[in-house]
Design a protein around this motif. Structure first.
Motif, PDB file in Angstrom:
ATOM      1  N   SER A  57     -12.525  -2.099   8.624  1.00  0.00           N
ATOM      2  CA  SER A  57     -11.824  -3.132   9.392  1.00  0.00           C
ATOM      3  C   SER A  57     -10.370  -3.220   8.937  1.00  0.00           C
ATOM      4  CB  SER A  57     -12.498  -4.486   9.199  1.00  0.00           C
ATOM      5  OG  SER A  57     -12.283  -4.938   7.877  1.00  0.00           O
ATOM      6  N   PRO A  58      -9.502  -3.584   9.879  1.00  0.00           N
ATOM      7  CA  PRO A  58      -8.073  -3.688   9.556  1.00  0.00           C
ATOM      8  C   PRO A  58      -7.846  -4.603   8.360  1.00  0.00           C
ATOM      9  CG  PRO A  58      -8.431  -3.952  11.899  1.00  0.00           C
ATOM     10  CD  PRO A  58      -9.794  -3.877  11.278  1.00  0.00           C
ATOM     11  N   GLU A  59      -8.605  -5.665   8.308  1.00  0.00           N
ATOM     12  CA  GLU A  59      -8.393  -6.635   7.248  1.00  0.00           C
ATOM     13  C   GLU A  59      -8.630  -5.996   5.874  1.00  0.00           C
ATOM     14  OE1 GLU A  59     -10.983  -9.952   7.658  1.00  0.00           O
ATOM     15  OE2 GLU A  59     -10.480 -10.693   5.642  1.00  0.00           O
ATOM     16  N   LEU A  60      -9.808  -5.380   5.719  1.00  0.00           N
ATOM     17  CA  LEU A  60     -10.110  -4.751   4.441  1.00  0.00           C
ATOM     18  C   LEU A  60      -9.160  -3.593   4.166  1.00  0.00           C
ATOM     19  CD1 LEU A  60     -13.919  -4.745   3.831  1.00  0.00           C
ATOM     20  CD2 LEU A  60     -12.205  -6.506   3.534  1.00  0.00           C
ATOM     21  N   SER A  61      -8.858  -2.843   5.205  1.00  0.00           N
ATOM     22  CA  SER A  61      -7.940  -1.714   5.016  1.00  0.00           C
ATOM     23  C   SER A  61      -6.668  -2.180   4.341  1.00  0.00           C
ATOM     24  CB  SER A  61      -7.592  -1.087   6.376  1.00  0.00           C
ATOM     25  OG  SER A  61      -8.741  -0.559   6.975  1.00  0.00           O
ATOM     26  N   GLN A  62      -6.181  -3.285   4.865  1.00  0.00           N
ATOM     27  CA  GLN A  62      -4.910  -3.778   4.329  1.00  0.00           C
ATOM     28  C   GLN A  62      -5.065  -4.202   2.867  1.00  0.00           C
ATOM     29  OE1 GLN A  62      -3.242  -7.018   6.581  1.00  0.00           O
ATOM     30  NE2 GLN A  62      -1.336  -6.913   5.406  1.00  0.00           N
ATOM     31  N   ARG A  63      -6.135  -4.914   2.592  1.00  0.00           N
ATOM     32  CA  ARG A  63      -6.356  -5.349   1.214  1.00  0.00           C
ATOM     33  C   ARG A  63      -6.452  -4.154   0.278  1.00  0.00           C
ATOM     34  NH1 ARG A  63     -10.548  -9.444   2.356  1.00  0.00           N
ATOM     35  NH2 ARG A  63     -11.961  -8.339   0.962  1.00  0.00           N
ATOM     36  N   GLN A  80      -3.107  -2.368  -0.202  1.00  0.00           N
ATOM     37  CA  GLN A  80      -2.274  -3.174  -1.089  1.00  0.00           C
ATOM     38  C   GLN A  80      -2.690  -2.939  -2.549  1.00  0.00           C
ATOM     39  OE1 GLN A  80       0.381  -5.106  -0.129  1.00  0.00           O
ATOM     40  NE2 GLN A  80       0.751  -5.072  -2.338  1.00  0.00           N
TER      41      GLN A  80
END
Lengths: 339, 339
Positions: free
Chosen positions: B26-32, B35
């Motif tokens: 998911s985009p959310e986890l990808s970003q985390r 980072q």
DNA sequence: TGACATGATCGAAACGTTTAGATTAGCGTT
DNA sequence: AACGCTAATCTAAACGTTTCGATCATGTCA
């Protein structure tokens, strides 16, 4: 190893102990294990070992050009030294290309090389970051790098070129063309400094039109020489700061219908095996390739042997002017043109 | 990777999935995760990966001499090709030494290289066993090997030397000295065959006193030439079957007080960058180094891409006679240079 | 509303070693 | 006979990934 252990009816720990000699194993089991190893044709997996041990017994070596005989020789010596020490060498050629170099060093570090010998390219900033990140010892070869504080083996480039240019001046040359490699690596800086110093010591002016830059390749030497030879008042001698470029210089001289050393004198940096037998026999600055390679290898091997905390060591070796017959006192032709 | 997973509050499986793109994240986890990777400065450990995957994305390359310009050029091309394909290259120089070669190949196989390019040395029996044991694809370079049935890239050596010797015969030479490398590698066999074939085609006798053997080094060429030149009825031309040896030939000619091409004609195998600019400009058999390197790389890359079961492929390339001015009709003193 | 496919995420085993620490056996002391 | 010491051996946990199968929401369809 598991299969060996099963076949010999022992544990893997015992097999490992025997192979590495890390613990005593009874003669009886030793024999069973050795037999099993032979039967199965077992080979220790170096990758698994590396993972566990955190060492690969492999070093990375990057050079700008493998076709430049200077680097060829040095690579050969380094390769032999690490061979003797039981290390493998991963060789990368950066082709004087900055991005390639960075990528390749990263590639080598990803593969967990135990150490790095780098004949660097380009600006040192990125290299500095990479070297800082990597917690493996790094030895710089031929080219040092401001801000990167690590072991290095270099030549006394300034002195070497000073000697060569002074030799030309002593022959009577007053206008000496100088073909430099691009200026972002230390040797080119230092060699140029040697050129300037020699001119100054002889009370000769430093004329910018006599200095050309190239990117280390034959074609660059060719172009630079063409420009020098088409000057209104052309030089009576040309010094090329690297080896491949001097081939371009010789081709340009030939193409323009001159000949060396009758019409123009030529000398260059870096000796090569042919210099002795073909005509003109080029006067060159020979680098002690054997010593350079060995010293670089020794510096790294010393670090690898555990001597991590010693302060950075910088070894400076001396070049040697090999006087042959590509240089003569400036002759009638050069004189008349300049008159 | 564990630290990254913790920092991003996900599992390592998810991190791996993102890095390798093996599953949608998911985009959310990808970003985390991204980072966290940046924060920590995480680099994937290629060794652990290799262990799990059973592939190292590294190939081994062994050559007899890295200082021989032929091998230098080929190595350079191969290195570039694998670089593009994301492989690292481990280079080994065997120095024409059999034991070294065997050790080094074993070293490479221990390190689980994915493939091997070998310019072999010596008797093929051991090599055959090694290659059979290794279950990685092997490409033979320059030198094939009876009994070792695998991909190979070679030159049509016999034809190349036939052309060169025929050229000398056409110039009028009747006694042509031939300096061969040691006979246990295929090219030396084939080159000699080309020499014999050319003599026979011209109805000339094959005199054993005109044939000398050396071990590929400059000094061997020197000694062989000295012997040839001290023959009662000495040859009017000499052909050297490899490049370093021809340097020895030229030195011997010089030391004995003769000059080339006035007194004796010389030609050799393998071109080199200097041949064009220095005198005498050597007539050589040029190998298509670029093609050889590329083909060898392609053969191996093809196998690495999965094409394991195709029958062995043997590519034979053609050499090219580069006629320059180191050969003249015998006894033709001071003829003007035309070629 | 319940069954079910879908998509995202995770837990845990595996790759082949090394090695710390546990276990066992043998043997001399007291 | 109980004890401790030593030497030989083993058990099991790492090393840092990948990947299979399990889990768990979420939305879809009958």
């Amino acid at each position: 190893m598991l299969h060996v252990a099963e076949a010999a009816r022992v544990s893997v720990a015992t097999v490992s102990a025997l192979i590495n000699g890390t613990a005593t194993v009874s003669p009886e089991l030793s024999q069973r294990i050795e037999q099993a190893i032979r039967d199965i044709g077992y080979k220790r997996n170096a990758i698994a070992r590396s993972l566990k041990m955190g060492t690969t017994r492999t070093i990375g070596l990057t050079v700008p050009h493998i076709t430049n005989p200077f680097f060829t020789d040095v690579v050969s010596v380094i390769q032999q030294a690490f061979d003797r020490a039981g290390y493998a060498v991963m060789l990368c050629c950066t082709d004087e290309h900055l991005n390639t170099q960075d990528d390749q060093i990263r590639l080598l570090l990803d593969r967990m090389v135990d150490g790095l010998i780098v004949a660097r390219v380009g600006d040192g900033a990125i290299l500095k970051r990479i070297v800082d990140d990597a917690n493996v010892p790094v030895v710089l070869l031929d080219r040092v790098c401001q801000g990167v504080d690590t072991d290095a083996v270099v030549l006394d480039n300034q002195r070497a070129v000073f000697d060569a240019i002074t030799y030309l001046i002593d022959l009577g040359h007053r206008r000496i063309g100088y073909i430099s490699g691009s200026f972002d690596i230390s040797p080119m800086h230092d060699r140029m400094a040697g050129y300037r110093e020699a001119l100054q010591a002889a009370g000769l002016p430093a004329e910018t039109e006599l200095v050309r830059f190239g990117n280390f390749h034959e074609v660059d030497g060719y172009n630079a020489t063409m420009q020098l030879l088409s000057l209104h008042d052309r030089p009576s001698a040309i010094f090329s700061a690297n080896n491949p470029m001097v081939i371009g210089t010789m081709k340009a001289i030939r193409d323009i219908g001159l000949s060396c050393p009758e019409d123009i004198s030529v000398a260059c940096f870096d000796d090569f095996p042919w210099s002795d037998v073909f005509r003109p026999q080029l006067t060159t600055v020979a680098q002690p390739v054997q010593a350079i390679g060995e010293q670089a290898a020794n510096l790294l091997l010393d670090r690898l042997a555990g001597n991590r905390d010693a302060p950075p060591r910088k070894l400076t070796l001396k070049g040697r002017l090999m006087i042959r017959n590509s240089c003569r006192p400036p002759g009638a032709i050069a004189q008349s043109v300049s008159a």
